[in-house]
Design an enzyme around this catalytic site. Structure first.
Site: not given
Ligand code: GLN
Length: 487
Positions: A76, A151, A175
């Site tokens: 990420k 997210s 997330s």
């Protein structure tokens, strides 16, 4: 090759069926040809990946390989990577090249894993749909008209589209678990403090936690074995021995006490998701578990509580983005005030600004007692609810999300509806507990996630429960058509 789990790929590397360089090239080719449909990567680190792969091959040849040596992983874009752009999904950091690695990245480097690239995400991890990214929305591989969740939506889409065998994510209010649910993956948010936040760009520091997003609980254990480590540079990281998460995967579930919170099965839950969850619970009963109803009475208040605590912390954390030291700077500022205000007005997107405004308001003199202090009191009550449950049961189970993946653009104009997507995940962060989502069914061609919530530091047990379920079912083996199921 791309149809394999990490565990299978590691075997292929050890047996010399393929080299890490071949494996890495294979994934890089897939990303190049397929990611146009999903937009799951912000940066692809082709050269770095191949250099790491060659080093991994040398380690494999020398016989000093660790379990993840040579395995390509996507990260990420919230984890700082030395010399590689780390944007956090924001224009503010579009030009930011960190001079150091996050602890999590250091751990993967030491293990000899390969970095494929940096995945797309909601701006500063604020969102549940991956539509707030400066780099555009991510599409769900199960239905490209739908969101992948957020997210960590880029990480989820990349793994579900078989563009990476596994990825890292972060979870402040859901997330990791929510995008894992919406994309048919296994996603684990560890206990707060289990994984170092050093070099993980801060959103809400008392809630943020990194964790793995994989295609099986077995793979999540392999990832957590690398990610969990004590780090004195994060003062909230816990100095507690890290167990071998792979060692207990096959433990029996006889006598496991499961609690089903009444509040997680009420209004607002999609009936087909409810059916899938009930069917999963039956599987566990067949494996010797017992089930009882429990209550988490403050569930409904967890979302409002979170939307005071998280924006308050975010407003403080994001004050560092001022155009002075790094990141975006507006053109030709006429004075210091103009530099600050225009940099922030131009560099941040709408959702980030909304959070900064809410947080600054909640923390301001005169409102602090009415909002922030109240939220902190509520946070303690939410934690106590869980503690009361864990007097009676070993694990709490329920849906990860109230709905399957929703349409792109469907909720962007209604932040409150978007915030309610996290109704079953957010309380877990407020309490600092570990939570995991595993695939447990399909509805209308889209995956359903089953959430498991455990007591502090029960990651090994959660992974064991997930693994046993995955031995008995094949939901985690389903592959999105857009990913191409062939080997
Ligand atoms: N959806 C929640 C939010 O928007 C949680 C995000 C997260 O876990 N990073 O804040």
């Amino acid at each position: 090759m791309h149809n394999n789990t990490i565990a299978e790929l590691a075997e292929g590397l050890t047996n010399k069926t393929f080299s890490s360089e071949e494996l890495t090239r294979h994934y890089l080719d897939r990303i190049k040809t397929l990611d146009g449909q999903f937009n799951s990567f912000i940066t692809i680190t082709g050269e770095l990946a191949l250099a790491q792969a060659r080093r991994a091959d040398a380690r494999l040849a020398n016989g000093d390989a660790a379990p993840l040596t040579g395995i390509p992983i996507a990260h990420k874009d919230i984890f700082c990577t030395d010399g590689v752009k780390t944007s956090c999904g924001s224009k503010m950091l579009d030009n930011f090249i960190p001079p150091y690695n996050a602890k999590v990245i250091e751990q993967f480097n030491q293990a000899g894993a390969v970095i494929l690239g940096k995945t797309n995400m909601d701006e500063f991890a604020m969102g549940s749909s991956n539509e707030s990214s400066f780099y555009g929305a991510v599409k769900n591989p199960w239905d490209t008209r739908c969101v992948p969740g957020g997210s960590s939506g880029g990480s989820a889409a990349a793994v579900a589209a078989l563009l990476a065998p596994a990825a890292t994510g972060t979870d402040t209010g859901g997330s990791i678990r929510q995008p894992a649910a919406l994309c048919g993956l296994t996603g684990l948010k560890p206990t707060y403090g289990r994984v170092s936040r050093y070099g993980m760009i801060a959103f809400a520091s008392s809630l943020d936690q990194g964790g793995p997003m994989t295609r099986s609980a077995e793979d999540a254990a392999l990832m957590l074995n690398v990610m969990a480590a004590f780090d004195p540079r994060d003062s909230t990281c816990i100095d507690q021995a890290v167990p071998d998460y792979s060692a207990t995967l096959n433990d029996k579930l006889d006598g496991l006490r499961i609690g089903l919170p009444r509040e997680y099965f009420g209004d607002g839950l999609d009936p087909e998701i409810e059916q899938a969850i009930q069917a999963a619970i039956k599987e566990f009963e067949a494996m010797g578990a017992t089930v009882k109803e429990v209550s988490l009475p403050h569930t409904e208040l967890s979302v409002p509580c979170y939307y005071i605590v998280a924006p308050s912390e975010a407003s403080a954390n994001l004050s560092r983005f001022d155009g002075v030291r790094y990141g975006y700077r507006c053109e030709n500022p006429k004075d210091l005030q103009d530099l600050y205000t225009r940099t922030r007005a131009e560099g941040f997107g709408d959702e980030v600004k909304r959070r900064i405004l809410v947080g600054s308001y909640a923390l301001s003199a005169g409102y602090y007692d009415a909002y922030y202090r109240k939220a902190m009191q509520l946070r303690r009550m939410i934690k106590n609810d869980f503690m009361a449950c864990f007097d009676e049961v070993d694990v709490i189970m329920g849906p990860t999300t109230p709905n399957p993946a929703f349409g792109l653009g469907e909720k962007t104009n209604d932040p409150v509806t978007m915030y309610l997507e996290d109704i079953y995940t957010i309380a877990v962060n407020l309490a600092g507990l570990p939570g995991m989502s595993i695939p447990a069914g399909m509805t209308g061609g889209k995956p359903v996630g089953l959430q498991l919530i455990g007591n502090y530091f029960s990651e090994a047990r959660l992974l064991n429960i997930g693994h046993r379920y995955q031995q008995a079912t094949d939901w985690h083996q389903q592959i999105a058509a857009a990913a191409g199921g062939e080997k």
